[in-house]
Design an enzyme around this catalytic site. Structure first.
Site, mmCIF file in Angstrom:
data_model
loop_
_atom_site.group_PDB
_atom_site.id
_atom_site.type_symbol
_atom_site.label_atom_id
_atom_site.label_comp_id
_atom_site.label_asym_id
_atom_site.label_seq_id
_atom_site.Cartn_x
_atom_site.Cartn_y
_atom_site.Cartn_z
ATOM 1 N N ASP A 68 -3.979 -12.674 3.465
ATOM 2 C CA ASP A 68 -5.248 -12.253 4.063
ATOM 3 C C ASP A 68 -6.459 -12.625 3.199
ATOM 4 O O ASP A 68 -7.587 -12.326 3.572
ATOM 5 C CB ASP A 68 -5.258 -10.753 4.416
ATOM 6 N N HIS A 123 -6.046 -7.248 -0.448
ATOM 7 C CA HIS A 123 -6.218 -5.822 -0.749
ATOM 8 C C HIS A 123 -5.480 -5.455 -2.042
ATOM 9 O O HIS A 123 -4.471 -6.074 -2.380
ATOM 10 C CB HIS A 123 -5.668 -4.967 0.405
ATOM 11 N N HIS A 172 0.820 -1.225 0.000
ATOM 12 C CA HIS A 172 0.000 0.000 0.000
ATOM 13 C C HIS A 172 0.851 1.271 0.000
ATOM 14 O O HIS A 172 0.339 2.355 -0.281
ATOM 15 C CB HIS A 172 -0.924 0.050 1.229
ATOM 16 N N ASP A 232 -2.357 -10.584 -2.176
ATOM 17 C CA ASP A 232 -2.929 -10.038 -0.939
ATOM 18 C C ASP A 232 -4.393 -9.677 -1.221
ATOM 19 O O ASP A 232 -4.740 -9.279 -2.334
ATOM 20 C CB ASP A 232 -2.142 -8.790 -0.533
HETATM 21 C C1 X5A Z 1 -0.991 -5.009 3.975
HETATM 22 C C2 X5A Z 1 -2.452 -5.049 4.320
HETATM 23 C C3 X5A Z 1 -4.391 -3.865 5.053
HETATM 24 C C4 X5A Z 1 -4.795 -2.524 5.525
HETATM 25 C C5 X5A Z 1 -6.223 -2.517 5.988
HETATM 26 C C6 X5A Z 1 -6.560 -1.215 6.629
HETATM 27 N N1 X5A Z 1 -3.010 -3.903 4.698
HETATM 28 N N2 X5A Z 1 -7.920 -1.184 7.087
HETATM 29 O O1 X5A Z 1 -3.056 -6.107 4.284
HETATM 30 ZN ZN ZN Z 2 -3.914 -7.028 2.715
#
Ligand code: X5A
Ligand code: ZN
Length: 625
Positions: A313, A222, A180, A220
């Site tokens: 995740d 995200h 991110h 991931d």
């Molecule tokens: C690296 C990662 C997740 C951030 C979530 C914030 N970040 N709500 O999995």
């Molecule tokens: Zn993530």
């Protein structure tokens, strides 16, 4: 393009044990070093897999020790798992390294590097929390700077060794995560963009290594917004991210993760997003994206090295992700990437917040890097119905750049005939008793007595092992240890005689409690196997307002047969199944003629979206007594 190599060839995405056969290689997974000798005797050289883990990265933590999903134990449990499994001992363990500022500045601004560099100093003690609070999903403490430098530096180091050929592949078990982090901004638990720094280092600082094209795969859950932006206009980096998107509402939110974001200028077509619009995606959905997007594109792109933003995740059990990828799913995804770059793959940990899931998933991946045999099968066979439109949209948007995406997916593939999930209920007793509606009795006859089918087939176990059923229990079998006696063997309180267990002793793949709109309509006080304690059946015709709690175990049809045998005190080693596919089919047919109110509701329907099949309430489910 050659249609025989078409990624849209049918049935590719069905996850069955047939995937296992692709995977079999010499070497076992128990981690005893002499098995490496076996591998060499078999003409196989053990691959050199690098690992970096450093406890110093655990010092990055919340300032006051509050709980946070991105916690120090994440990398500890992974490291411990690899050690306990005897896997780290078979790898090349490297010391961590701090990233150099000039390498960080290949993708970050000088200001950002300086901020992270100084954030943990005494002088910043009073401002640190304020700074963190102005960032999006970031905490900072006295250990943050060093951990961030080590995380980025360690990914660079593994990437360098793999590119040099000193290692075949490697895994940097690092935190904080990176994908991110943008050029000038820390966010989403990420300080430096570890993978992007490594990619840029190889391309810009090490022309001597000959790495000209890099594939970054980001699995991931995200979207890898930071990485996407850093290589947006760069055709040397093909960035592929599969993530929950939910029409832009899932973190990091906005349009960045949309499939229309394909890159710009010379980088146009070199950015691929696969955005899921709902959670619960699992192995079959991810593998569909692999088979019909990533793998054909990777074949065309022909990268020199693969960097993997390996967040876990999307794993089943993750508290943030809500998806359902299993360790087996991760291992198949990784194995499919091993076809490229002579297996030069650099894994870097990103997210992943269920400690057990990330440890198991990491282990499964390192075993793939070591070319161990993949053992466990997957739970899920078919993608969501809603997965195909996403895959089709991505293919359509990108086919101008990647001709292998141009073909329409075949109708047969996206409309696979999907077996309905069946809930089978068995009781602990096979004696017949009055069944006011005839139903339970009828099906019981059908299932128990029609077992002289196809005795020639000795392979019924293999066939039935591929079919999952829901075993719905109520009363005594709702107590898990008691039910597990049928699967794993043993004797718990109340069981008169020890059970041998099923031939396949793997535990139920899922256990779900559901309330059904039915009440118990008869029970027995005493059964042969259990003695006092008895069994009960739900009344399918009862008042719909009546509720019954049941516990559903997802087991294979093979295991179900062994459960039946034990409940009915029969031998397990029969040549034929008691309840085979034909019995399942007829049970289904029996149920399908019943009025809507009669049938049980399958768990998929209760949980939400029409997954993998479309059905109404009355086309399901068998009872078997
Ligand atoms: C690296 C990662 C997740 C951030 C979530 C914030 N970040 N709500 O999995
Ligand atoms: Zn993530």
């Amino acid at each position: 393009m050659d249609p025989s190599s078409s990624p849209s060839s049918d049935n590719k995405t069905v996850v069955t044990s047939s995937h296992l056969s692709d995977m079999a290689t010499a070497g076992q997974s128990s981690g005893k070093y002499y098995e490496n000798l076996d591998a060499e005797v078999a003409g196989k050289i053990q691959r050199k897999v690098g690992l970096i883990y450093d406890e110093t990265m655990c010092k990055h933590d919340t300032p006051d020790g509050e709980d946070h999903p991105e916690c120090p134990d994440r990398i500890r449990v992974i490291w411990e798992k690899l050690q306990l499994a005897g896997v780290s001992q078979r790898c090349v363990v490297l010391g961590s390294s701090k990233a150099e500022d000039k390498h960080l500045q290949l993708v970050h601004t000088k200001d950002h590097v300086n901020l992270v560099k100084t954030i943990s100093t005494k002088q910043k003690d009073y401002r640190r929390n304020k700074i963190a609070s102005q960032l999006n999903s970031i905490y900072l403490n006295g250990g943050s700077s060093e951990a961030a430098y080590l995380a980025a530096g360690s990914v660079v180091k593994v990437a360098e060794k793999v590119a040099e050929g000193e290692l075949d592949s490697g895994f940097a078990i690092v935190r904080p995560p990176g994908h991110h982090a943008e050029t000038d901004e820390a966010m989403g638990f990420c300080l430096f963009n570890n993978v992007a720094v490594a990619a840029s280092y190889l391309l810009n600082e090490r022309p001597d290594l000959g790495v000209k094209k890099i594939l970054i795969v980001d699995w991931d859950v995200h979207h890898g917004n930071g990485t996407q932006k850093m290589f947006w206009k760069d055709p040397r980096v093909l960035f592929f991210s599969v993530h929950r998107h939910e029409y832009g509402s899932f973190y990091p939110s906005g349009d960045d993760g949309d499939y229309n974001m394909v890159g710009e200028g010379p980088g146009e077509g070199f950015n691929i997003n696969v955005p899921w619009d709902q959670g619960r995606c699992g192995d079959a959905d991810y593998l569909a994206a692999w088979d019909h997007i990533l793998i054909p594109v990777a074949r065309e792109f022909n990268p020199d090295i693969i960097l993997l933003s390996a967040g876990f995740d999307a794993a089943i059990g993750d508290p943030l992700g809500g998806c359902r990828v299993t360790p087996y799913g991760y291992s198949v995804m990784l194995k499919k990437l091993m076809e490229f770059t002579h297996g030069k793959i650099v894994m870097a940990l990103e997210g992943g917040y269920n400690l057990d899931s990330i440890a198991k998933s990491s282990l499964a991946c390192v075993q793939v890097l070591l070319e161990d045999k993949i053992i466990q099968g997957s739970s899920e066979a078919y993608p969501f119905e809603s997965t195909w439109p996403v895959i089709q949209a991505v293919r359509k948007r990108l086919c101008a750049y990647w001709p292998s995406l141009a073909d329409e997916l075949s109708w047969k593939l996206i409309n696979q005939k999907i077996p309905n999930p069946i809930i089978l209920i068995s009781s602990s007793d096979s004696e017949t008793e009055d069944d006011p509606h005839g139903l339970v009795y009828q099906i019981s006859k059908l299932s128990i007595e029609n077992h002289q089918v196809d005795t020639a087939s000795t392979s019924w176990r293999a066939d039935l092992a591929k079919v999952d059923i829901w075993y719905a229990s109520f009363g005594s079998n709702m107590w898990k240890p008691r039910f597990l006696c049928y699967i794993q063997g043993g004797q718990v309180d109340g069981l008169k005689k020890a059970c041998v267990g099923s031939m396949d002793k793997s535990p139920p793949k899922e256990i779900v409690w559901e309330t059904f709109p039915h009440r118990l309509f008869f029970g027995r006080e005493y059964t042969a196997r259990w003695g006092v304690g008895g069994v009960a059946f739900t009344n399918p015709l009862a008042n719909l307002n009546d509720q019954t709690q049941m516990c559903l175990y997802r087991i294979t049809l093979e295991q179900f047969n062994d459960v039946l045998c034990q409940e009915n005190a029969l031998n397990l080693d029969s040549d034929s199944a008691i309840f085979d596919l034909a019995a399942l089919q007829s049970a289904e047919n029996q149920i399908s003629i019943l009025p809507e109110a009669v049938s049980l509701v399958c768990k998929c329907c209760l949980v939400g979206e029409k997954r993998r099949h479309s059905h109404t309430y009355n086309d399901l489910h068998a009872f078997c007594c």
